[in-house]
Design an enzyme around this catalytic site. Structure first.
Site, short mmCIF file in Angstrom:
data_model
loop_
_atom_site.label_atom_id
_atom_site.label_comp_id
_atom_site.label_asym_id
_atom_site.label_seq_id
_atom_site.Cartn_x
_atom_site.Cartn_y
_atom_site.Cartn_z
N TYR A 119 2.31 -5.15 6.08
CA TYR A 119 1.00 -5.81 6.00
C TYR A 119 0.82 -6.84 7.12
O TYR A 119 -0.23 -6.96 7.71
CB TYR A 119 0.84 -6.53 4.65
CG TYR A 119 0.81 -5.62 3.45
CD1 TYR A 119 -0.16 -4.63 3.35
CD2 TYR A 119 1.73 -5.76 2.41
CE1 TYR A 119 -0.19 -3.79 2.23
CE2 TYR A 119 1.70 -4.93 1.30
CZ TYR A 119 0.73 -3.94 1.22
OH TYR A 119 0.70 -3.12 0.13
N ASN A 168 -9.44 -0.05 -0.19
CA ASN A 168 -9.77 1.05 0.73
C ASN A 168 -10.53 2.14 -0.02
O ASN A 168 -9.97 2.78 -0.92
CB ASN A 168 -8.45 1.58 1.30
CG ASN A 168 -8.64 2.83 2.14
OD1 ASN A 168 -9.76 3.18 2.51
ND2 ASN A 168 -7.52 3.51 2.44
N CYS A 224 -3.83 3.97 4.09
CA CYS A 224 -3.26 2.70 3.62
C CYS A 224 -1.87 2.93 3.04
O CYS A 224 -1.11 1.98 2.88
CB CYS A 224 -4.19 2.04 2.61
SG CYS A 224 -4.61 3.08 1.22
N HIS A 225 -1.53 4.21 2.75
CA HIS A 225 -0.18 4.46 2.25
C HIS A 225 0.88 4.20 3.33
O HIS A 225 2.07 4.13 3.03
CB HIS A 225 -0.07 5.91 1.74
CG HIS A 225 -0.36 6.95 2.77
ND1 HIS A 225 -1.64 7.40 3.03
CD2 HIS A 225 0.44 7.64 3.63
CE1 HIS A 225 -1.61 8.32 3.98
NE2 HIS A 225 -0.35 8.48 4.36
N GLU A 270 5.06 13.24 4.48
CA GLU A 270 4.91 13.04 5.93
C GLU A 270 6.27 12.96 6.63
O GLU A 270 6.33 12.68 7.83
CB GLU A 270 4.10 11.75 6.19
CG GLU A 270 2.65 11.90 5.75
CD GLU A 270 1.79 10.70 6.15
OE1 GLU A 270 2.33 9.70 6.65
OE2 GLU A 270 0.57 10.80 5.95
#
Lengths: 270, 206
Positions: free
Chosen positions: A140, A163, A171-172, A199
């Site tokens: 963050y 979001n 945002c993940h 991912e």
């Protein structure tokens, strides 16, 4: 010469023509409002996290959320955007494809977003999150530093929690500054781990490194220091890998910050 | 479209203009409700194809919206909404026809209807009543025999009800030209009707 005002001669024809009025098709008004961005359409679409509701209008995608009760979704959408969401049978084909590719990690596909009515700070946070490549995470505090508000770490977390278009705005890929995975608006932290794993990241390994106090990783050969998931950091061979607790510590050791992932000062392991 | 149905009040043009000048976004849905049937009718009678007419109508309203977003309030207050929207939908029809002519040959609905094809009009309209559908079909066929200028002038004057001065403004033609086109069109339609009558008599005596 015939009278140009027709003088009764064409009465039957005029009457026939006057009855040619038609009624606009049922969905026309809705489609037109969606095409002007004054109303949204939404449809359900599959994702690795289950079915989503995706709302859009001519300006772009305006909401992504886990599919649930349509009435609840419509009420919340109205409250948050001021616009009515009309249920559609499916997303327009090009949009569905573009979103699927985006969720699959292809950032080259353009997906326009409709973020009208959202705050400037929130937009800055979301736009910054869009810069994080798939399979990488940033804390963050990195977003806070990048948008020139280094002290607004908590506000960054709140903005990411709001979001409206998760998965598209990733945002993940933003984790807590202490390195733990942190909260996730789309169904909780479990889902965040699932997408990160999809991912190619290992969330457990990330958290283990964080527990060990590793915030940044440098290369003993180049003396460049990165976030651990930066593509440059992942190329460092194990024997050249130098862990750091903060940018300050790395700088003191003669390392400079990577120009790709730009680690910020002030991100310190407690 | 689940959830609550939305009922818009149909507003007259004076109030609409004022509402639009105050807040385009808030008043645009009202403009749409008040004018969508007539704008769709113009497009349908010019293009003679439901799908094309639907798209032209949507194009027209999207363009109208963009124009309104650009206009200062004084300009919106001064708009004559009926002819203004007619101008926009005629342009949309022209663009659509240009694209359509590149794309495919014109399909006439008549033979398809006879072959049992259901055009699937979801809106309950006078046309869905069998007798009227035949009548409307017949008028569509007759309008199809007019020149483009005659047809446009007739649709604007006799179907939509615009005045000659309004149509002259919409088409950018002198009023005399508009009147002459309407009159020639009516005469052509008269000839059509007479020819149809003669044919019917022939069939009955045959």
């Amino acid at each position: 010469m015939t009278n140009l005002t027709t003088g009764g001669r064409f009465d039957d024809i005029e009457a026939g023509l006057a009855h040619l009025g038609a009624t606009a098709p049922a969905g026309l008004a809705t489609a037109t409002l969606v095409a002007t961005g004054l109303a949204d359409a939404y449809a359900s679409a599959p994702s690795p996290l289950g079915h989503l509701f995706i709302a859009w209008n001519a300006r772009g995608v305006s909401a992504v959320t886990l599919a649930g009760d349509p009435d609840d979704f419509e009420a919340r959408h109205r409250r948050e955007t001021g616009r009515i969401a009309h249920r559609a049978t499916a997303l327009p084909e090009p949009l569905a494809k573009a979103i699927a590719r985006r969720i699959g990690g292809d950032r080259r596909v353009p997906v326009s977003l409709d973020l009208r009515g959202r705050g400037e700070f929130e937009r800055q946070v979301w736009m910054k999150a869009l810069e994080i490549p798939p399979g990488e995470v940033r804390p963050y505090g990195w977003i806070a530093a990048e948008i020139g508000r280094p002290k607004a770490v908590r506000a960054v977390g709140t903005a990411l929690g709001h979001n409206p278009v998760p998965l598209i705005v990733p945002c993940h890929r933003v984790v807590r500054s202490d390195g733990t995975i942190g909260q996730y608006s789309l169904g909780g932290p479990g889902n965040k781990r699932t997408i990160l794993a999809a991912e190619g990241l290992d969330p457990d390994d990330l958290e283990a490194q964080a527990r060990a106090g590793v915030r940044l990783v440098g290369s003993g050969t180049t003396h460049i220091v990165c976030h651990p998931t930066c593509r440059n950091a992942r190329r460092i061979q194990a024997r050249h890998r130098v862990p750091f607790r903060s940018l300050g510590a790395a700088t003191r050791a003669g390392f400079r910050a990577c120009r790709v992932c730009r680690p910020a000062a002030g991100l310190t392991a407690a | 479209m689940s959830g609550q149905a939305v009922f818009w009040v149909v507003m007259d043009d004076t109030r609409l203009r004022r509402a639009l000048a105050r807040d385009v976004d808030a008043a645009f849905p009202l403009l749409l409700t008040a004018h969508q049937d007539r704008i769709y009718t113009i497009a349908l009678r010019i293009l003679a194809d439901r799908a094309d007419a639907e798209e032209a109508t949507q194009d027209a309203f999207v363009r109208a919206y963009r124009a309104l977003m650009d206009y200062p309030p004084e300009r919106i207050e001064g708009l004559s909404l009926r002819p203004w929207l007619a101008t926009i939908v005629l342009n949309a029809c022209r663009n659509r026809r240009r694209r359509a002519s590149d794309r495919r040959p014109p399909v006439r609905l008549g033979p398809l209807l006879e072959a049992g094809f259901d055009p699937g009009d979801p809106a309950p309209s006078i046309e869905s009543i069998g007798e009227w559908r035949g009548e409307v079909e017949a008028w569509e066929g007759r309008l199809g025999t007019l020149s483009r200028n005659q047809r446009t002038a007739i649709v604007l004057h006799h179907v939509d009800g615009l005045s000659y001065p309004e149509i002259a403004g919409v088409l950018g033609q002198p009023e005399g030209t508009v009147k002459a086109n309407v009159h020639r069109g009516l005469r052509r339609l008269r000839e059509q009707l007479e020819a149809e009558g003669a044919q019917r008599r022939e069939e009955m005596t045959a």
